[in-house]
Scaffold this active site. Structure first.
Site, PDB file in Angstrom:
ATOM      1  N   CYS A  81       1.029  -7.140  -5.763  1.00 19.67           N
ATOM      2  CA  CYS A  81       1.607  -6.601  -4.523  1.00 19.67           C
ATOM      3  C   CYS A  81       1.511  -5.077  -4.511  1.00 19.67           C
ATOM      4  O   CYS A  81       1.459  -4.433  -5.561  1.00 19.67           O
ATOM      5  CB  CYS A  81       3.082  -6.991  -4.384  1.00 19.67           C
ATOM      6  N   ASP A  82       1.511  -4.529  -3.303  1.00 18.71           N
ATOM      7  CA  ASP A  82       1.591  -3.079  -3.156  1.00 18.71           C
ATOM      8  C   ASP A  82       2.283  -2.761  -1.837  1.00 18.71           C
ATOM      9  O   ASP A  82       2.010  -3.413  -0.815  1.00 18.71           O
ATOM     10  CB  ASP A  82       0.214  -2.426  -3.169  1.00 18.71           C
ATOM     11  N   SER A  83       3.181  -1.793  -1.859  1.00 19.00           N
ATOM     12  CA  SER A  83       3.931  -1.419  -0.661  1.00 19.00           C
ATOM     13  C   SER A  83       3.787   0.068  -0.375  1.00 19.00           C
ATOM     14  O   SER A  83       3.793   0.885  -1.297  1.00 19.00           O
ATOM     15  CB  SER A  83       5.425  -1.749  -0.832  1.00 19.00           C
ATOM     16  N   GLY A 118       1.145  -5.374   0.801  1.00 19.11           N
ATOM     17  CA  GLY A 118      -0.006  -6.230   0.533  1.00 19.11           C
ATOM     18  C   GLY A 118       0.334  -7.253  -0.533  1.00 19.11           C
ATOM     19  O   GLY A 118       1.031  -6.941  -1.499  1.00 19.11           O
TER      20      GLY A 118
END
Length: 216
Positions: A81-83, A118
């Site tokens: 994940c990526d924020s 993501g």
């Protein structure tokens, strides 16, 4: 029995999964996010950026697992994940300094921003990739206007330097969030509804994850 692997050092993401009844194995990716973003170019949308970063993390962890002599499990599902926060036409990750966090909070105060997260999954069966998928969620976050004293006290905790956008919903920063439009868990770092969809598309049920990744 599918072993869930979280490709992130985020305590927030781990907490979301554990509160949802799943205890994943944590394997940190260590990808060079700056290099990946530089390679995307100016045409990349915010949704593209976080999705590509999430994919890179999941792929890196999957590569690490396939390179091990002893496999973690016959069947693994890696989640990356990526924020990032999008406000004033720019993407904001973790502030590098307290001054950066202060400026960011002053620009956010009394306004709203869009938190892009993501999500990417890679399924490994007998150390072979059998499924890949990724998608982005978007959540609108409404910010309060903290007083100067409150803002300085918050910045002094150091929390703002550890998270995308310089704020948390589930921590001290939650005092200064007035509302969320969308999935609150995505604001913490991993959206449960989207993750459920991605897991389902990989052919795995939530019930199966509960059974194979029980809490201690």
């Amino acid at each position: 029995m599918t072993r869930l692997v979280l490709g992130s050092a985020s305590s927030g993401r781990l907490k979301v999964l554990q509160q949802a009844g799943v205890d994943p194995l944590v394997v940190v990716s260590g990808v060079d996010e700056d290099a990946i973003m530089a390679g995307l170019g100016p045409a990349a949308t915010p949704a593209d950026v976080v999705r590509v970063l999430a994919r890179a993390k999941a792929e890196q962890v999957a590569t690490t697992l396939t390179g091990q002599q002893a496999s973690v499990a016959t069947d693994c599902l890696v989640i990356g994940c990526d924020s990032m926060l999008y406000i004033d036409g720019r993407l904001c990750g973790k502030p590098e300094t307290v001054d950066d966090a202060r400026q960011l909070w002053r620009s956010m105060a009394g306004r709203c921003g869009h938190l892009y997260t993501g999500h990417s999954v890679v399924r490994l069966t007998e150390q072979r990739v059998t499924h890949r998928d990724d998608e982005t969620s978007t959540t609108t976050v409404h910010f309060a206007t903290p007083s100067d004293d409150d803002l300085e006290a918050y910045l002094a905790t150091g929390e703002s330097l550890k998270v995308a956008g310089g704020f948390t919903l589930d921590g001290l920063g939650g005092w200064f969030i007035t509302g969320v439009e969308g999935d609150p868990s995505a604001v913490v770092g991993i959206g449960l509804p989207l993750t459920r969809d991605l897991i389902s598309r990989a052919g795995i049920s939530i019930a199966a994850l509960w059974a194979s990744n029980p809490l201690p």
